[in-house]
Design a protein around this motif. Sequence first.
Motif, mmCIF file in Angstrom:
data_model
loop_
_atom_site.group_PDB
_atom_site.id
_atom_site.type_symbol
_atom_site.label_atom_id
_atom_site.label_comp_id
_atom_site.label_asym_id
_atom_site.label_seq_id
_atom_site.Cartn_x
_atom_site.Cartn_y
_atom_site.Cartn_z
ATOM 1 N N TYR A 85 36.181 37.791 37.218
ATOM 2 C CA TYR A 85 37.338 37.206 37.325
ATOM 3 C C TYR A 85 38.123 37.738 36.833
ATOM 4 O O TYR A 85 37.872 38.270 35.515
ATOM 5 C CB TYR A 85 37.437 35.452 36.843
ATOM 6 C CG TYR A 85 37.591 35.336 34.981
ATOM 7 C CD1 TYR A 85 37.999 35.719 34.588
ATOM 8 C CD2 TYR A 85 35.380 35.416 34.615
ATOM 9 C CE1 TYR A 85 37.523 35.256 32.931
ATOM 10 C CE2 TYR A 85 35.305 35.853 33.322
ATOM 11 C CZ TYR A 85 36.729 35.234 32.622
ATOM 12 O OH TYR A 85 36.622 34.943 31.334
ATOM 13 N N TYR A 86 39.765 37.715 37.117
ATOM 14 C CA TYR A 86 40.832 38.584 36.530
ATOM 15 C C TYR A 86 41.199 38.213 35.024
ATOM 16 O O TYR A 86 41.094 36.256 34.946
ATOM 17 C CB TYR A 86 41.813 38.894 37.184
ATOM 18 C CG TYR A 86 43.131 39.727 36.335
ATOM 19 C CD1 TYR A 86 42.929 40.963 36.663
ATOM 20 C CD2 TYR A 86 44.122 39.582 36.343
ATOM 21 C CE1 TYR A 86 43.789 41.610 35.836
ATOM 22 C CE2 TYR A 86 45.276 39.913 35.768
ATOM 23 C CZ TYR A 86 44.589 41.325 36.227
ATOM 24 O OH TYR A 86 45.392 42.004 34.872
ATOM 25 N N ASN A 87 41.100 38.976 33.445
ATOM 26 C CA ASN A 87 41.294 37.849 32.580
ATOM 27 C C ASN A 87 43.141 38.563 32.549
ATOM 28 O O ASN A 87 42.618 39.492 32.004
ATOM 29 C CB ASN A 87 40.129 38.477 31.500
ATOM 30 C CG ASN A 87 40.821 37.812 29.729
ATOM 31 O OD1 ASN A 87 41.539 38.020 30.108
ATOM 32 N ND2 ASN A 87 39.930 37.312 29.732
ATOM 33 N N GLN A 88 43.997 37.426 32.557
ATOM 34 C CA GLN A 88 45.252 38.031 32.164
ATOM 35 C C GLN A 88 45.060 38.568 30.917
ATOM 36 O O GLN A 88 46.491 39.450 30.578
ATOM 37 C CB GLN A 88 46.068 36.665 32.300
ATOM 38 C CG GLN A 88 46.096 36.465 33.972
ATOM 39 C CD GLN A 88 46.966 34.772 34.114
ATOM 40 O OE1 GLN A 88 47.568 34.581 32.909
ATOM 41 N NE2 GLN A 88 47.694 35.088 35.776
ATOM 42 N N LYS A 89 44.726 37.851 30.186
ATOM 43 C CA LYS A 89 45.126 38.616 28.290
ATOM 44 C C LYS A 89 44.331 39.722 28.339
ATOM 45 O O LYS A 89 45.313 40.572 27.364
ATOM 46 C CB LYS A 89 44.028 37.601 27.389
ATOM 47 C CG LYS A 89 44.750 36.314 27.466
ATOM 48 C CD LYS A 89 44.418 35.225 26.436
ATOM 49 C CE LYS A 89 44.982 34.467 25.920
ATOM 50 N NZ LYS A 89 43.670 33.065 24.695
ATOM 51 N N VAL A 94 36.729 40.450 34.103
ATOM 52 C CA VAL A 94 35.522 40.876 33.369
ATOM 53 C C VAL A 94 33.956 39.698 33.683
ATOM 54 O O VAL A 94 34.798 38.833 34.932
ATOM 55 C CB VAL A 94 35.889 39.387 31.925
ATOM 56 C CG1 VAL A 94 34.910 38.819 31.264
ATOM 57 C CG2 VAL A 94 37.287 39.752 31.213
ATOM 58 N N LEU A 95 33.395 40.122 34.462
ATOM 59 C CA LEU A 95 32.510 39.301 34.503
ATOM 60 C C LEU A 95 31.781 38.208 34.124
ATOM 61 O O LEU A 95 31.221 38.142 32.670
ATOM 62 C CB LEU A 95 30.947 40.516 34.722
ATOM 63 C CG LEU A 95 28.978 40.142 35.129
ATOM 64 C CD1 LEU A 95 29.709 39.397 36.016
ATOM 65 C CD2 LEU A 95 28.225 40.826 34.947
ATOM 66 N N GLN A 96 31.255 36.965 34.684
ATOM 67 C CA GLN A 96 31.275 36.193 34.248
ATOM 68 C C GLN A 96 29.340 35.670 35.062
ATOM 69 O O GLN A 96 29.690 35.523 36.340
ATOM 70 C CB GLN A 96 32.502 34.833 34.576
ATOM 71 C CG GLN A 96 31.929 33.458 33.896
ATOM 72 C CD GLN A 96 32.001 32.537 34.172
ATOM 73 O OE1 GLN A 96 33.213 32.329 33.848
ATOM 74 N NE2 GLN A 96 31.637 31.178 34.897
#
Length: 319
Positions: A85-89, A94-96
Amino acid sequence: MADQSSLPVIQRIRDAVGSVIVGQSGTLDLLLTALFADGHVLLEDVPGTGKTMLAKSLSAALDLTFSRIQFTPDLLPSDVTGLNYYNQKSGEFVLQKGPVFTNLLLADEINRATPRTQSSLLEAMEERQVTIDGVTLQLPKPFLVIATQNPVETAGTFPLPEAQLDRFLMQLSMGYPDKSGELAILDRFLTKNPLTKVAPVCTTEDIRRLRETAANIYIHPDLKSYLIDLIQATRSHRQILCGASPRATLALSRAVRAHALVMGRSYVVPEDIKTLAIPVLAHRIIPARSVNQHESVRSLLTELLNTIPLPTEDWERRP
């Protein structure tokens, strides 16, 4: 006899799980057989017979990480394996990791998920790895799947395809307890949950060593021949449409050696094959008639076990 250092470990596991689960010593021995043979188990039983409690008790006694997935029609493959998923910060993907990244996975009511979601477990069960967005990730070791399904309530379910069933080393059923067993359950759970007191009795290294020991259990050439005669008989029986495959031959070989270890022997005896034949082979065989399929296959295998000549030998390896 088996490696003497193995026996106390196996008995400690039996005692720890037996402090929670009542009257299922045979099922537990087969579950340990699957664990030491590096196989997975399909538990087919009605709700409330203790399938989840058995899996949780085993994971607590073995000090393994545990995950449970409740399979439903709207469950997605990514809910099992995980996703990026894309981590905006951080401004990056990032792999979950999904719940499949565990030691013991309880796939509850697996036949309620769609075939697409069911198939998300194929790679994990066969190769002990998961591929997410083209990247292959190894699963923790050991990795054991205990899947459940309800044989009575079939509305809204998706029967497991043959390729999925073939990934399970065994198909087991716990069944209902007798009166004395149910009284013991009532007394044991009347005021508290005994699962909270189960402490680890072995390590991951113990399990690895037991698996190595099981792989080196001796099986006499005559018993190898008997095992293959049984497999080939399923392919020529007039009431069997599709018999056991060579993969089933290897699975039964692994299972009988692990069962000998659980029973405290360093060699396989005919009783190991007779005990494991139905749990290992029944779900891999398609009968000519689809009416009451599971019981039909069980009766056919029992017939073959009673008719194929069994050699008489001293099964222990000699120097």
